[in-house]
Write a protein that holds these residues in place. Sequence first.
Motif, short mmCIF file in Angstrom:
data_model
loop_
_atom_site.label_atom_id
_atom_site.label_comp_id
_atom_site.label_asym_id
_atom_site.label_seq_id
_atom_site.Cartn_x
_atom_site.Cartn_y
_atom_site.Cartn_z
N HIS A 227 -12.83 -0.52 5.32
CA HIS A 227 -12.32 -0.84 3.98
C HIS A 227 -13.43 -0.91 2.93
CE1 HIS A 227 -8.57 -1.45 5.97
NE2 HIS A 227 -8.98 -2.51 6.63
N TYR B 298 0.83 -1.20 0.00
CA TYR B 298 0.00 0.00 0.00
C TYR B 298 0.87 1.26 0.00
CZ TYR B 298 -3.93 3.05 1.21
OH TYR B 298 -4.90 4.04 1.20
N TYR C 114 -6.95 3.71 3.22
CA TYR C 114 -7.53 2.37 3.42
C TYR C 114 -9.03 2.30 3.15
CZ TYR C 114 -3.12 1.69 5.95
OH TYR C 114 -1.78 1.64 6.31
N HIS D 237 -9.33 3.25 -2.33
CA HIS D 237 -7.93 2.86 -2.27
C HIS D 237 -7.76 1.34 -2.27
CE1 HIS D 237 -7.23 7.08 -0.84
NE2 HIS D 237 -6.17 6.92 -1.61
N MET D 238 -8.69 0.64 -1.62
CA MET D 238 -8.58 -0.83 -1.57
C MET D 238 -8.82 -1.46 -2.93
SD MET D 238 -7.68 -1.62 1.51
CE MET D 238 -8.05 -3.34 1.80
N HIS E 267 -5.77 -0.71 -4.96
CA HIS E 267 -4.66 -1.55 -4.50
C HIS E 267 -4.82 -2.98 -5.01
CE1 HIS E 267 -2.51 -4.30 -1.82
NE2 HIS E 267 -1.58 -3.37 -1.85
N LEU F 167 -12.01 -8.05 -2.64
CA LEU F 167 -10.67 -7.85 -2.10
C LEU F 167 -10.07 -9.18 -1.62
CD1 LEU F 167 -11.45 -4.62 -0.02
CD2 LEU F 167 -10.75 -4.77 -2.41
#
Length: 573
Positions: A542, A242, A552, A556-557, A560, A496
């Motif tokens: 998240h 991250y 987070y 962003h998750m 990522h 995720l």
Amino acid sequence: MKLCHVGIRRLLIVGVFVTVIVVLQCCWTTYYSVLHADGSSVAFPVELSISGTSEEEGVGVFRSRANNVTFASHSKDYASKKEADLDRELDSDGGGIILNNFKVGNHEDAVYSFTQKIPKYADLSKSDMLLAVENPSNTSRIQSVEMEPQLLKSHLSMLNSKHKKGNLSTRSRLVWPTSIAHMNSLLLQSSNSASVRPKWSSRRDRELFAAKLEIENARVISNFPGLYAPIFRDVSKFSRSYELMERKLKVFIYREGAKPIFHQPKMRGIYASEGWFMKLMEGNKRFIARDPQKAHLFYLPFSSKMLRVALSNRKKMEQYLEKYVELIAGRYRFWNRTGGADHFLVACHDWASHITRQPMKDSIRCLCNSNVAKGFQIGKDTTLPVTYIHSMMDPLRGFAGKPPSERSILAFFAGSMHGYLRPILLKHWENEEADMKIIGPMSRDLEGKKMYMKYMNSSKYCVCARGYEVHTPRIIEAIFSECVPVIISDNYVPPLFEILKWEAFSVFVREKDIPSLKNILLSIPEEKYLALHLGVKKVQQHFLWHKVPVKYDLFHMILHAIWNNRLYHIRPR
């Protein structure tokens, strides 16, 4: 003599032909008997393919391919009405969720007229108009079992009339379901594989490969501010990854394509995830590269929802995306360098997995409909959470977050009877046990929504049963009501998945084990349940959208997850 040989040959040909017919008849008889057996021996296909229908779009009937709706007119009023219709039949009976510090504007505005005349593109067809450049840049495994509509109708009729409580295991005779343990194994295998070798070397590939090595050699640390280690597969590697993403990642966004299919995010309703990501990605300054030569990844910014509104036909949608790929491949050199392996898309409509499977097969596909039995590739593709957004001022209104001691209901489910699985769930558990609130559709009025939220907030476990497709917004709703999700959806890859350890905050039940649902839940020790409940609380951050993304959060998750999958398939020349 010759006549004798000719006669013998003819007899042999006739004999073979008759044998083939007999074998085919025997096979068909066996298959037919399986499909029409009583409830104890029903063969449930992995995927009932329902063209023109989705969990969110359905209106209580199944439509065949021949009944696909086509636009008689693409007028402004008609397009607006069509878009509203797609959002009207909602999977959830509860309140809206997953929206933090942001007032959603009025997105019920009319869709652009698809037939209006644009002088700049006067000589182009309708599809060409939507693909045309607004700000041109001068820089250069298992296939699912699909049932015919008539067979599907008879199958559902049989479920409603003949199905008895009993063994559902014969469904696996068609395609064996992929367990969460097998998915973990597939993820490990994927991380050890390599992507398509690029046609020529790139400095950005070398930067990604260096980042990959740093992550693999990340120092093991037990305490990370803002992160709860038990819900991650490897919190040390995630933290390092991250950090490198924030510092290094650059994304180029193609400017080709006209609204509404491109560059026009829709931020309400069942498909809101793709719209939120598009809006936040295109408005981002940290990750955007204006010069494509400096980009590590390339974003294909189309809305699968608006594509569905515009074209209303799966084949046309796929052809449209093929044309789009040809456009950017002809105008830029980056697609051809890797075959699209460093490109990604974010799409939530049920059909997105099908229409992108060929034109964007090597790209990283972030999809809500993440079904490993329909071509979703664990490790390359990643799952987009279904976050059902309403136009509410208070993002978490109705989610009480009660402690475990105040949750008196063992398990709760309520919803429309989309797909083949939910009628089975009700057949076994509706009104069967006092502590099992398994019911059908609830009223959509204010009182019904309050009751829905009351049940979620008072339950230990919330059943998240698949609808027409494998995904459902109930998973995220359960997380925000601090109710442990019980996911009943074979072959569904949870969001995720590459990063989060879902076994730490949810329960997976195979579809064939619905008759044993209560025993499975009761067999979970209290200590384990409390750990799951804590995991649910810790993972909430998240799955939140913010007007301005924060560390987070869901934006962003998702980014990522895309970065992570590219890193682990990087193959520098």
